[in-house]
Design a protein around this motif. Structure first.
Motif, PDB file in Angstrom:
ATOM      1  N   LEU A 165      33.538  14.043  48.496  1.00 17.98           N
ATOM      2  CA  LEU A 165      32.479  13.760  47.522  1.00 17.98           C
ATOM      3  C   LEU A 165      32.394  14.859  46.458  1.00 17.98           C
ATOM      4  O   LEU A 165      32.021  14.593  45.307  1.00 17.98           O
ATOM      5  CB  LEU A 165      31.114  13.591  48.214  1.00 17.98           C
ATOM      6  CG  LEU A 165      29.999  13.078  47.303  1.00 17.98           C
ATOM      7  CD1 LEU A 165      30.222  11.622  46.891  1.00 17.98           C
ATOM      8  CD2 LEU A 165      28.616  13.222  47.949  1.00 17.98           C
ATOM      9  N   SER A 166      32.776  16.089  46.841  1.00 19.91           N
ATOM     10  CA  SER A 166      32.706  17.204  45.892  1.00 19.91           C
ATOM     11  C   SER A 166      34.043  17.452  45.186  1.00 19.91           C
ATOM     12  O   SER A 166      34.222  18.471  44.531  1.00 19.91           O
ATOM     13  CB  SER A 166      32.227  18.472  46.611  1.00 19.91           C
ATOM     14  OG  SER A 166      33.084  18.795  47.683  1.00 19.91           O
ATOM     15  N   SER A 167      34.983  16.518  45.308  1.00 25.80           N
ATOM     16  CA  SER A 167      36.327  16.736  44.748  1.00 25.80           C
ATOM     17  C   SER A 167      36.460  16.368  43.273  1.00 25.80           C
ATOM     18  O   SER A 167      37.498  16.615  42.664  1.00 25.80           O
ATOM     19  CB  SER A 167      37.357  15.942  45.562  1.00 25.80           C
ATOM     20  OG  SER A 167      37.191  14.544  45.349  1.00 25.80           O
ATOM     21  N   GLY A 168      35.443  15.767  42.688  1.00 18.53           N
ATOM     22  CA  GLY A 168      35.548  15.365  41.285  1.00 18.53           C
ATOM     23  C   GLY A 168      34.277  14.713  40.810  1.00 18.53           C
ATOM     24  O   GLY A 168      33.302  14.614  41.565  1.00 18.53           O
ATOM     25  N   PRO A 169      34.292  14.249  39.549  1.00 21.07           N
ATOM     26  CA  PRO A 169      33.090  13.622  38.997  1.00 21.07           C
ATOM     27  C   PRO A 169      32.658  12.365  39.758  1.00 21.07           C
ATOM     28  O   PRO A 169      33.486  11.595  40.230  1.00 21.07           O
ATOM     29  CB  PRO A 169      33.494  13.249  37.571  1.00 21.07           C
ATOM     30  CG  PRO A 169      34.656  14.115  37.258  1.00 21.07           C
ATOM     31  CD  PRO A 169      35.366  14.359  38.558  1.00 21.07           C
ATOM     32  N   VAL A 170      31.351  12.219  39.822  1.00 26.31           N
ATOM     33  CA  VAL A 170      30.689  11.093  40.484  1.00 26.31           C
ATOM     34  C   VAL A 170      29.729  10.489  39.457  1.00 26.31           C
ATOM     35  O   VAL A 170      29.096  11.224  38.696  1.00 26.31           O
ATOM     36  CB  VAL A 170      29.881  11.629  41.697  1.00 26.31           C
ATOM     37  CG1 VAL A 170      28.911  10.607  42.241  1.00 26.31           C
ATOM     38  CG2 VAL A 170      30.816  12.134  42.801  1.00 26.31           C
ATOM     39  N   VAL A 171      29.609   9.180  39.404  1.00 29.56           N
ATOM     40  CA  VAL A 171      28.591   8.553  38.557  1.00 29.56           C
ATOM     41  C   VAL A 171      27.362   8.290  39.422  1.00 29.56           C
ATOM     42  O   VAL A 171      27.396   7.456  40.327  1.00 29.56           O
ATOM     43  CB  VAL A 171      29.076   7.245  37.904  1.00 29.56           C
ATOM     44  CG1 VAL A 171      27.960   6.624  37.059  1.00 29.56           C
ATOM     45  CG2 VAL A 171      30.308   7.482  37.044  1.00 29.56           C
ATOM     46  N   ALA A 172      26.306   9.041  39.145  1.00 28.11           N
ATOM     47  CA  ALA A 172      25.050   8.907  39.896  1.00 28.11           C
ATOM     48  C   ALA A 172      24.114   7.994  39.115  1.00 28.11           C
ATOM     49  O   ALA A 172      23.934   8.174  37.903  1.00 28.11           O
ATOM     50  CB  ALA A 172      24.408  10.275  40.086  1.00 28.11           C
ATOM     51  N   MET A 173      23.539   7.020  39.806  1.00 34.28           N
ATOM     52  CA  MET A 173      22.692   6.031  39.118  1.00 34.28           C
ATOM     53  C   MET A 173      21.476   5.662  39.952  1.00 34.28           C
ATOM     54  O   MET A 173      21.513   5.740  41.178  1.00 34.28           O
ATOM     55  CB  MET A 173      23.482   4.729  38.870  1.00 34.28           C
ATOM     56  CG  MET A 173      24.710   4.901  38.025  1.00 34.28           C
ATOM     57  SD  MET A 173      25.624   3.330  37.862  1.00 34.28           S
ATOM     58  CE  MET A 173      26.549   3.327  39.390  1.00 34.28           C
TER      59      MET A 173
END
Ligand code: UDP
Ligand code: MG
Length: 160
Positions: free
Chosen positions: A76-84
């Motif tokens: 989960l911390s390996s790259g960008p995440v789209v949080a919505m």
């Protein structure tokens, strides 16, 4: 009245949805957003974030005793995440239905995981599993001022 009805409490139900690093890398951001949007749910917060390992551990705190916890939080911390945050009647439970079962090979075709993923550790999307987790996850990922309350013209075509 039909013209200026207030949003009911049910319509204001909110859930936290995240497109995980694999979903972002695989170019599925628009596809996933489109599904929630076309259903009739309302986007009330969105941002692209690269979570730290510490933040990922907070997000998955309830799973910290599980053998996959370290790999999961590394991922989960390996790259960008789209949080919505998505809003609408039944969005917590129905959002989970749209996402599909945790293991993508057990997810029905037509669900997001069923249509786009294979491995349980690469299942592209997260969704809150109940009202309490939705509340906690929204508070973890967003400041109150990042959540918008607004009306859409289509509200009256979606709700009676
Ligand atoms: N997970 C995993 N191995 C497992 C079970 C879960 O890697 O055996 C991962 C999977 O990516 C899942 C996440 O851990 O989405 C959180 O697990 P949970 O049981 O909360 O599933 P979810 O709510 O995401 O369907
Ligand atoms: Mg879960």
């Amino acid at each position: 009245t039909f013209q200026d009805q207030e949003l009911s409490a049910a319509e204001l139900e909110r859930t936290f949805i995240a497109i995980k690093p694999d979903g972002v890398q695989r170019g599925l951001i628009a596809e996933i957003i489109a599904r929630f949007e076309r259903k009739g749910y309302k986007l009330v917060a969105i941002k692209l974030v690269h979570p730290t390992k510490d933040f990922a551990e907070k997000h998955y705190d309830d799973l910290k005793a599980r053998p996959f916890f370290n790999g999961l939080t590394d991922f989960l911390s390996s790259g960008p995440v789209v949080a919505m945050v998505w809003e609408g009647q039944g969005v917590i439970k129905y959002g989970r239905k749209m996402i599909g079962a945790t293991a993508p090979l057990a997810s029905e075709p037509g669900t997001i995981r069923g249509d786009f993923a294979i491995a349980v550790g690469r299942n592209i999307i997260h969704g809150s599993d109940g009202p309490e987790t939705a509340k906690d996850e929204i508070a973890l990922w967003f400041k109150p001022e990042e959540l918008l309350t607004y009306k859409k013209e289509t509200d009256k075509w979606l709700y009676e």
